[in-house]
Design an enzyme around this catalytic site. Structure first.
Site, PDB file in Angstrom:
ATOM      1  N   SER A   1     -39.880 -83.110  14.783  1.00 58.27           N
ATOM      2  CA  SER A   1     -40.688 -84.009  13.936  1.00 58.27           C
ATOM      3  C   SER A   1     -40.424 -85.465  14.306  1.00 58.27           C
ATOM      4  O   SER A   1     -41.329 -86.301  14.290  1.00 58.27           O
ATOM      5  CB  SER A   1     -40.337 -83.799  12.468  1.00 58.27           C
ATOM      6  OG  SER A   1     -40.686 -82.521  12.056  1.00 58.27           O
TER       7      SER A   1
ATOM      8  N   LYS B   1     -33.323 -90.659   2.968  1.00 57.94           N
ATOM      9  CA  LYS B   1     -34.115 -90.922   4.174  1.00 57.94           C
ATOM     10  C   LYS B   1     -35.362 -91.728   3.828  1.00 57.94           C
ATOM     11  O   LYS B   1     -35.838 -91.700   2.710  1.00 57.94           O
ATOM     12  CB  LYS B   1     -34.550 -89.610   4.812  1.00 57.94           C
ATOM     13  CG  LYS B   1     -33.445 -88.912   5.581  1.00 57.94           C
ATOM     14  CD  LYS B   1     -34.046 -87.763   6.365  1.00 57.94           C
ATOM     15  CE  LYS B   1     -32.992 -86.886   7.007  1.00 57.94           C
ATOM     16  NZ  LYS B   1     -33.583 -85.684   7.625  1.00 57.94           N
TER      17      LYS B   1
ATOM     18  N   ARG C   1     -33.304 -74.434  18.526  1.00 57.85           N
ATOM     19  CA  ARG C   1     -34.142 -74.662  19.714  1.00 57.85           C
ATOM     20  C   ARG C   1     -33.313 -74.657  20.978  1.00 57.85           C
ATOM     21  O   ARG C   1     -33.719 -74.151  22.012  1.00 57.85           O
ATOM     22  CB  ARG C   1     -34.856 -76.025  19.609  1.00 57.85           C
ATOM     23  CG  ARG C   1     -35.905 -76.093  18.546  1.00 57.85           C
ATOM     24  CD  ARG C   1     -36.257 -77.506  18.213  1.00 57.85           C
ATOM     25  NE  ARG C   1     -35.073 -78.210  17.679  1.00 57.85           N
ATOM     26  CZ  ARG C   1     -35.088 -79.406  17.136  1.00 57.85           C
ATOM     27  NH1 ARG C   1     -36.219 -80.080  17.077  1.00 57.85           N
ATOM     28  NH2 ARG C   1     -33.988 -79.948  16.659  1.00 57.85           N
TER      29      ARG C   1
ATOM     30  N   HIS D   1     -42.219 -75.476  13.867  1.00 61.66           N
ATOM     31  CA  HIS D   1     -41.966 -74.945  12.513  1.00 61.66           C
ATOM     32  C   HIS D   1     -42.901 -73.765  12.229  1.00 61.66           C
ATOM     33  O   HIS D   1     -42.473 -72.737  11.697  1.00 61.66           O
ATOM     34  CB  HIS D   1     -42.237 -76.009  11.439  1.00 61.66           C
ATOM     35  CG  HIS D   1     -41.305 -77.176  11.455  1.00 61.66           C
ATOM     36  ND1 HIS D   1     -41.745 -78.484  11.465  1.00 61.66           N
ATOM     37  CD2 HIS D   1     -39.953 -77.245  11.451  1.00 61.66           C
ATOM     38  CE1 HIS D   1     -40.706 -79.298  11.452  1.00 61.66           C
ATOM     39  NE2 HIS D   1     -39.605 -78.576  11.452  1.00 61.66           N
TER      40      HIS D   1
HETATM   41  O1  PNS Z   1     -34.991 -80.312   8.630  1.00 56.22           O
HETATM   42  P1  PNS Z   1     -33.595 -80.784   8.335  1.00 56.22           P
HETATM   43  O2  PNS Z   1     -33.626 -82.221   7.890  1.00 56.22           O
HETATM   44  O3  PNS Z   1     -32.645 -80.525   9.467  1.00 56.22           O
HETATM   45  O4  PNS Z   1     -33.078 -79.905   7.074  1.00 56.22           O
HETATM   46  C1  PNS Z   1     -31.786 -80.099   6.538  1.00 56.22           C
HETATM   47  C2  PNS Z   1     -31.615 -79.325   5.224  1.00 56.22           C
HETATM   48  C3  PNS Z   1     -32.725 -79.645   4.257  1.00 56.22           C
HETATM   49  C4  PNS Z   1     -31.637 -77.831   5.523  1.00 56.22           C
HETATM   50  C5  PNS Z   1     -30.229 -79.701   4.637  1.00 56.22           C
HETATM   51  O5  PNS Z   1     -30.105 -81.082   4.625  1.00 56.22           O
HETATM   52  C6  PNS Z   1     -29.999 -79.175   3.224  1.00 56.22           C
HETATM   53  O6  PNS Z   1     -29.894 -77.997   3.017  1.00 56.22           O
HETATM   54  N1  PNS Z   1     -29.927 -80.099   2.237  1.00 56.22           N
HETATM   55  C7  PNS Z   1     -29.752 -79.757   0.843  1.00 56.22           C
HETATM   56  C8  PNS Z   1     -28.425 -80.260   0.277  1.00 56.22           C
HETATM   57  C9  PNS Z   1     -27.321 -79.288   0.626  1.00 56.22           C
HETATM   58  O7  PNS Z   1     -27.322 -78.138   0.223  1.00 56.22           O
HETATM   59  N2  PNS Z   1     -26.340 -79.799   1.389  1.00 56.22           N
HETATM   60  C10 PNS Z   1     -25.230 -79.014   1.879  1.00 56.22           C
HETATM   61  C11 PNS Z   1     -25.622 -78.320   3.171  1.00 56.22           C
HETATM   62  S1  PNS Z   1     -24.282 -77.471   3.874  1.00 56.22           S
END
Ligand code: PNS
Length: 160
Positions: A130, A43, A92, A19
């Protein structure tokens, strides 16, 4: 060339060197980079949102153009609120691509003015996540080189 405000969203449970590598690259590209930690009630995280934000602030404090915030709700709504034109995400390996493509296209459907920019972290971090870091910590394995020292300390304390 720096041209805009970008949001780097994620769970960051906890922040890893992968990150940080991406934050360093993003900080060079954008006027302002907002590292946005999702408050996700579904989560069961290892670290609370407050702890994740605290660690992120500590390890990014050398960059004046980087700020760390919590967001909830839709990412596109948060981006509008912060006047951000870019979502930054790291890819990645090819295995990340499908999920990232789906999210990027859905976010584009929800807000066509928002661009998703993908960046590659350094190759050394291509296998780092993570989730694996949490597992190694919980099983007492070595974390050197995977997370910043301050995060390593927090992980050790958390699982002891
Ligand atoms: O590190 P992660 O868990 O892969 O991040 C995922 C994240 C936070 C980018 C994604 O879950 C997100 O944007 N959540 C917010 C809710 C949202 O906008 N959902 C629609 C996404 S298309």
């Amino acid at each position: 060339m720096k041209t805009s405000i970008a949001i780097y969203p994620g769970s960051f449970d906890p922040v890893t060197n992968g990150h940080l590598d991406l934050i360093e690259r993003g900080e060079k590209m954008f006027d302002s980079l907002i590292v946005a930690v999702l408050r996700n009630a579904e989560k069961a995280p290892l670290f609370s949102v407050a702890e994740r934000v605290e660690m992120l602030r500590e390890v990014t404090r050398q960059w004046s153009g980087v700020e760390v915030e919590v967001f909830d709700g839709l990412l596109v709504d948060y981006a509008r609120k912060r006047h951000a034109g870019v979502i930054l995400r790291g890819i990645r390996a090819i295995s990340d691509y499908e999920y990232e493509l789906q999210m990027a296209l859905m976010n584009r459907k929800l807000e066509p003015r928002l661009e998703t920019v993908f960046m590659l972290p350094g190759a050394t971090y291509s296998y780092l996540s993570s989730k694996l870091v949490r597992e190694i910590a919980q099983l007492g394995g070595p974390l050197q080189g995977l997370v910043p020292p301050v995060v390593e300390e927090r992980l050790r304390a958390k699982v002891s």
